[in-house]
Write a protein that holds these residues in place. Structure first.
Motif, PDB file in Angstrom:
ATOM      1  N   UNK A  34       0.784  -1.217   0.080  1.00 45.73           N
ATOM      2  CA  UNK A  34      -0.109   0.096   0.203  1.00 45.73           C
ATOM      3  C   UNK A  34       0.912   1.268  -0.113  1.00 45.73           C
ATOM      4  N   UNK A  35       0.580   2.082  -0.822  1.00 50.55           N
ATOM      5  CA  UNK A  35       1.408   3.276  -1.182  1.00 50.55           C
ATOM      6  C   UNK A  35       0.341   4.631  -0.928  1.00 50.55           C
ATOM      7  N   UNK A  73       4.295   9.299   1.174  1.00 48.20           N
ATOM      8  CA  UNK A  73       4.429   9.802   2.589  1.00 48.20           C
ATOM      9  C   UNK A  73       4.738   8.333   3.506  1.00 48.20           C
ATOM     10  N   UNK A  74       4.004   7.313   2.966  1.00 46.63           N
ATOM     11  CA  UNK A  74       3.837   5.988   3.678  1.00 46.63           C
ATOM     12  C   UNK A  74       3.976   4.917   2.786  1.00 46.63           C
ATOM     13  N   UNK A  75       4.516   3.829   3.225  1.00 42.36           N
ATOM     14  CA  UNK A  75       4.645   2.510   2.469  1.00 42.36           C
ATOM     15  C   UNK A  75       4.619   1.638   3.566  1.00 42.36           C
ATOM     16  N   UNK A  76       3.568   0.496   3.117  1.00 38.85           N
ATOM     17  CA  UNK A  76       3.262  -0.397   3.930  1.00 38.85           C
ATOM     18  C   UNK A  76       3.047  -1.748   3.190  1.00 38.85           C
TER      19      UNK A  76
END
Length: 77
Positions: A2-3, A42-45
């Motif tokens: 998820x990006x 901003x966030x990588x999961x």
């Protein structure tokens, strides 16, 4: 995966589009390219991947080349 983040679009006639095509593809725009998306994450999961099926690679599809050939450069722009 998820990006999360923001993106901007660069079209055919932007200087940044031409610069990136030149840098990464030697000036030849790949078949079917209409724009380039520039993404700032901003966030990588990541995920466990347990639910992802297995696939066998059989080869490249010719659909994009056929579509590109039928449209021609003017039709794509």
């Amino acid at each position: 995966m998820r990006l999360y983040g923001n993106g901007t679009s660069m079209g055919w006639h932007s200087a940044e589009f031409e610069g990136l095509i030149s840098q990464y593809y030697g000036g030849t725009t790949p078949f079917g390219t209409r724009q380039i998306m520039k993404l700032r994450f901003d966030l990588v999961q990541t995920s466990c991947g347990y639910g992802v099926p297995l696939f066998d690679y059989k080869g490249e599809r010719t659909a994009i080349e056929n579509w590109h050939g039928n449209k021609g450069p003017d039709g794509i722009q």
